[in-house]
Write an enzyme that holds these catalytic residues in place. Structure first.
Site, PDB file in Angstrom:
ATOM      1  N   HIS A 173       0.860  -1.196   0.000  1.00 44.99           N
ATOM      2  CA  HIS A 173       0.000   0.000   0.000  1.00 44.99           C
ATOM      3  C   HIS A 173       0.895   1.246   0.000  1.00 44.99           C
ATOM      4  O   HIS A 173       1.972   1.251   0.609  1.00 44.99           O
ATOM      5  CB  HIS A 173      -0.906  -0.007   1.234  1.00 44.99           C
ATOM      6  CG  HIS A 173      -1.958   1.054   1.153  1.00 44.99           C
ATOM      7  ND1 HIS A 173      -1.700   2.362   1.472  1.00 44.99           N
ATOM      8  CD2 HIS A 173      -3.256   1.011   0.736  1.00 44.99           C
ATOM      9  CE1 HIS A 173      -2.806   3.081   1.271  1.00 44.99           C
ATOM     10  NE2 HIS A 173      -3.762   2.288   0.826  1.00 44.99           N
TER      11      HIS A 173
ATOM     12  N   GLU B  34      -3.838   2.087  -7.056  1.00 42.69           N
ATOM     13  CA  GLU B  34      -4.218   3.188  -6.178  1.00 42.69           C
ATOM     14  C   GLU B  34      -3.296   4.370  -6.442  1.00 42.69           C
ATOM     15  O   GLU B  34      -2.208   4.464  -5.832  1.00 42.69           O
ATOM     16  CB  GLU B  34      -4.096   2.756  -4.709  1.00 42.69           C
ATOM     17  CG  GLU B  34      -4.994   1.603  -4.353  1.00 42.69           C
ATOM     18  CD  GLU B  34      -5.366   1.605  -2.870  1.00 42.69           C
ATOM     19  OE1 GLU B  34      -6.557   1.584  -2.587  1.00 42.69           O
ATOM     20  OE2 GLU B  34      -4.455   1.654  -2.027  1.00 42.69           O
TER      21      GLU B  34
HETATM   22  P1  13P Z   1      -9.706   6.247   0.323  1.00 42.81           P
HETATM   23  O1  13P Z   1     -10.847   5.452  -0.236  1.00 42.81           O
HETATM   24  O2  13P Z   1      -9.976   6.777   1.703  1.00 42.81           O
HETATM   25  O3  13P Z   1      -9.256   7.305  -0.644  1.00 42.81           O
HETATM   26  O4  13P Z   1      -8.467   5.237   0.517  1.00 42.81           O
HETATM   27  C1  13P Z   1      -8.069   4.457  -0.546  1.00 42.81           C
HETATM   28  C2  13P Z   1      -7.075   3.481  -0.063  1.00 42.81           C
HETATM   29  O5  13P Z   1      -5.968   3.837   0.271  1.00 42.81           O
HETATM   30  C3  13P Z   1      -7.515   2.077   0.052  1.00 42.81           C
HETATM   31  O6  13P Z   1      -6.446   1.235   0.266  1.00 42.81           O
END
Ligand code: 13P
Length: 258
Positions: A97, A169
């Site tokens: 992440h 992401e």
């Molecule tokens: P948000 O949905 O709060 O933007 O976070 C995304 C995330 O980092 C999920 O792993």
């Protein structure tokens, strides 16, 4: 080609055990009405995995860890291993992440070791990748994504790649205290997902690329989920903030219905 849909909630550093149990009790009730054709996963903080798993036992809702160490056990104060996650009731684990990469300095080589360890512990890894705003501005998105995929998947076999999940992401889209962070447009996310699928085909083959689940994460909410999930190469969502309330999370699950 119809790939299954996966909606995963990343609780990050939120929820005590009592709050996690309350969430799980509510989610179980709400999702009982939504049906079972979508894979739903919640990733509580490590402390709350076993109590959440206990409440969700005998449901189709799966549990994931948010991170793990690459060794099975040893003198690594503060760390937890794949076998420990598994023993607590997790079936999945998020790896790489951006908060792990950027706040805790994890690089592709370390994430790669964790990928191998996750498979060894019989956990399904959710490999998170994504570029920062600076990298995007410099036109480096493709280079960054390709490097992250190649680095993190080094030595991961075709058999393992068949069960792997990827989450795109973009760091600039993840909600935090920075007001400039906003969700990727469905078209921008689709372009990145299609590129990721191409890289997977280059590393493995077309069958694996066609079947692999690629989730989008970054400010997904009940209002924008459907438009994002309607894109051809987006197979689900990894949701942060909006996954903390069972009602909102369930709305996103409902938006994932084909
Ligand atoms: P948000 O949905 O709060 O933007 O976070 C995304 C995330 O980092 C999920 O792993």
């Amino acid at each position: 080609m119809t790939r299954k849909r996966i909606i995963a909630g990343n609780w990050k550093m939120h929820k005590t055990n009592a709050e996690a149990e309350e969430f799980a009790v509510n989610l179980k009730v709400i999702l009982a009405k939504i049906g079972e054709d979508i894979e739903v996963l919640v990733c509580p903080p490590a402390t709350a995995i076993s109590c959440t798993a206990r409440v969700l036992d005998k449901t189709d809702i799966k549990i994931g860890g948010q991170n793990m160490h690459f060794e099975e056990q040893g003198a690594f104060t503060g760390e937890i291993s794949g076998v420990m996650l598994k023993g607590a009731g997790a079936t999945h684990v998020m790896l790489g992440h951006s908060e792990r990469r950027h706040i805790f300095n994890e690089d592709n080589a370390m994430i790669n070791k964790k990928m191998h360890a996750a498979f060894k512990a019989n956990l399904i890894p959710i490999l998170c990748i994504g570029e920062t705003m600076e990298e995007k501005k410099e036109g480096l998105t493709s280079t960054v994504l390709e490097n992250q995929l190649k680095g993190c998947l080094e030595g991961i076999s075709k058999n393992q790649a068949q069960i792997l999940i990827i989450a795109y992401e973009p760091v600039w889209a993840i909600s935090n205290d920075d007001p400039t962070h906003k969700p990727a447009t469905p078209d921008d996310a689709e372009e990145a997902h299609s590129f990721i699928r191409d890289v997977i085909e280059k590393i493995y083959d077309k069958t694996i690329a066609d079947n692999i689940n690629i989730l989008y994460g970054g400010s997904v909410n009940p209002g924008n989920a459907k438009a994002i999930l309607d894109m051809k190469n987006i197979d689900g969502a990894l949701v942060g903030g909006a996954s903390l309330k069972p009602g909102e999370f369930a709305e996103i699950v409902a938006a994932a219905k084909f």
